[in-house]
Design a protein around this motif. Structure first.
Motif, PDB file in Angstrom:
ATOM      1  N   ASN A 229      -1.439   3.603   7.743  1.00 39.35           N
ATOM      2  CA  ASN A 229      -1.871   2.225   7.547  1.00 39.35           C
ATOM      3  C   ASN A 229      -2.938   2.155   6.458  1.00 39.35           C
ATOM      4  O   ASN A 229      -3.943   2.875   6.512  1.00 39.35           O
ATOM      5  N   GLN A 230      -2.730   1.289   5.489  1.00 43.66           N
ATOM      6  CA  GLN A 230      -3.774   1.028   4.511  1.00 43.66           C
ATOM      7  C   GLN A 230      -4.848   0.157   5.151  1.00 43.66           C
ATOM      8  O   GLN A 230      -4.584  -0.566   6.121  1.00 43.66           O
TER       9      GLN A 230
ATOM     10  N   TRP B 238      -6.933  -3.220   5.323  1.00 46.75           N
ATOM     11  CA  TRP B 238      -6.648  -4.584   4.876  1.00 46.75           C
ATOM     12  C   TRP B 238      -7.332  -4.805   3.524  1.00 46.75           C
ATOM     13  O   TRP B 238      -8.474  -4.389   3.322  1.00 46.75           O
TER      14      TRP B 238
ATOM     15  N   GLY C   1       7.326   1.725   7.569  1.00 46.61           N
ATOM     16  CA  GLY C   1       6.022   1.263   7.102  1.00 46.61           C
ATOM     17  C   GLY C   1       6.093  -0.050   6.365  1.00 46.61           C
ATOM     18  O   GLY C   1       5.699  -0.150   5.201  1.00 46.61           O
TER      19      GLY C   1
ATOM     20  N   GLU D   3       2.710  -5.682   5.477  1.00 49.60           N
ATOM     21  CA  GLU D   3       2.149  -6.576   6.487  1.00 49.60           C
ATOM     22  C   GLU D   3       1.158  -7.512   5.793  1.00 49.60           C
ATOM     23  O   GLU D   3       0.327  -7.059   4.995  1.00 49.60           O
TER      24      GLU D   3
ATOM     25  N   ASP E 270      -5.456  -8.691  12.162  1.00 50.91           N
ATOM     26  CA  ASP E 270      -4.460  -8.143  13.081  1.00 50.91           C
ATOM     27  C   ASP E 270      -3.751  -9.262  13.842  1.00 50.91           C
ATOM     28  O   ASP E 270      -2.539  -9.186  14.095  1.00 50.91           O
TER      29      ASP E 270
ATOM     30  N   ARG F  46       4.769  -8.829   9.750  1.00 46.72           N
ATOM     31  CA  ARG F  46       5.463  -7.767   9.029  1.00 46.72           C
ATOM     32  C   ARG F  46       6.703  -8.342   8.339  1.00 46.72           C
ATOM     33  O   ARG F  46       7.388  -9.199   8.883  1.00 46.72           O
TER      34      ARG F  46
ATOM     35  N   ARG G  17      -1.539  -5.293   3.750  1.00 52.99           N
ATOM     36  CA  ARG G  17      -1.606  -3.832   3.754  1.00 52.99           C
ATOM     37  C   ARG G  17      -0.195  -3.257   3.924  1.00 52.99           C
ATOM     38  O   ARG G  17       0.709  -3.925   4.414  1.00 52.99           O
TER      39      ARG G  17
ATOM     40  N   THR H  65       1.907  -0.462   6.019  1.00 52.86           N
ATOM     41  CA  THR H  65       1.731   0.163   7.337  1.00 52.86           C
ATOM     42  C   THR H  65       2.296   1.581   7.330  1.00 52.86           C
ATOM     43  O   THR H  65       2.881   2.037   6.350  1.00 52.86           O
ATOM     44  N   ALA H  66       2.093   2.277   8.433  1.00 55.90           N
ATOM     45  CA  ALA H  66       2.445   3.696   8.514  1.00 55.90           C
ATOM     46  C   ALA H  66       3.958   3.899   8.438  1.00 55.90           C
ATOM     47  O   ALA H  66       4.725   3.223   9.130  1.00 55.90           O
TER      48      ALA H  66
END
Length: 267
Positions: free
Chosen positions: A104-105, A107, A140, A143, A171, A176, A194, A196-197
């Protein structure tokens, strides 16, 4: 129709056009991205880290076979004209690739809020994204926190990264996105977002097209160029909006996204 697109950008910060291109067109785009990445990662400064297992690369228009198709697509030109005005400027072409293991980056927004937005609540740039794969939840996904393009707080690091004390709000707002090959999205890069993973074994390449209004200055951060023969072969409708040097010979681009790379590395 175009007014609703502008309203969506100003309200949510993002809008999309499904199926703008064929899957074959998107597959060719991915091939060009993978070729450009192999070249860039092999030389110093060719790619910049945007977090673990995640890279950004800026490219020249001639490195993308579908460049003219993209910048002359009626939806793209309509969004640019409606949001940025008839004299919009194409200033960036590049791509992000999160590979397997990307996390995760934090935000963030892609650059500090310009004075036109802070003082006038006017958006003077757009980022268009096109996926090279059919996005699934384990890859990933991108988002975004809709409606946050006007968020402004002195605690934002580098005027781009909200502190972790703000994360609960983002959050809660987060949506997404699962674009498929051939889809296009347009967004204000100020909208908090961001990557995501990536839990899959696949990469998720995404093309980025950056467009400015005449008073924006994002072009100063980019280094794309075209050769004289390439420029001469472009349709006039493209030359009218493509603001970059016309040169005798292209030089490989050294990436300039240093602040983002440093902060993303903490993700």
């Amino acid at each position: 129709m175009t007014t609703s697109m502008r309203d969506a950008i100003y309200t949510d910060g993002i809008i999309a056009r499904r199926g703008a291109f064929s899957t074959a067109w998107a597959d060719a785009m991915r091939e060009d991205i993978e070729t450009a990445f192999a070249e860039a990662i092999a030389r110093p400064g060719g790619a910049v880290g945007r977090g673990p297992k995640r890279w950004y690369v800026e490219i020249h228009p001639s490195q993308l076979r579908g460049f003219v198709d993209l910048v002359t697509h009626p939806w793209v030109t309509a969004v640019c004209t409606e949001v940025l005005g008839p004299d919009y400027e194409i200033v960036e072409l590049g791509f992000d690739i999160p590979f397997a293991g990307a996390v995760n980056q934090p935000w963030h927004r892609d650059f500090p809020m310009p004075a036109a937005t802070r003082a006038e609540r006017r958006l003077n740039s757009l980022a268009f994204n096109l996926t090279g794969v059919d996005t699934t939840d384990d890859m990933g996904p991108f988002e975004i926190a809709p409606g946050t393009q006007f968020d402004d707080h002195p605690d934002f690091g580098h005027d781009m990264f909200p502190p972790k004390s703000h994360y609960a709000r983002y959050d809660e707002l987060a949506v997404r996105k699962y674009p498929q090959r051939g889809d296009i999205s347009a967004r204000s890069a100020l909208t908090i977002h961001r990557g995501t993973a990536n839990h899959s074994e696949k990469s998720r390449p995404v093309l980025v097209l950056g467009v400015d209004a005449p008073d924006a200055t994002n072009g100063d951060k980019h280094a794309m160029a075209v050769t004289r023969p390439y420029w001469a072969a472009l349709p006039q409708a493209v030359r009218d909006h493509l603001h970059c040097p016309v040169v005798d010979e292209l030089t490989p681009i050294t990436q300039k996204h240093t602040i983002e790379g440093l902060v993303m590395g903490e993700a």
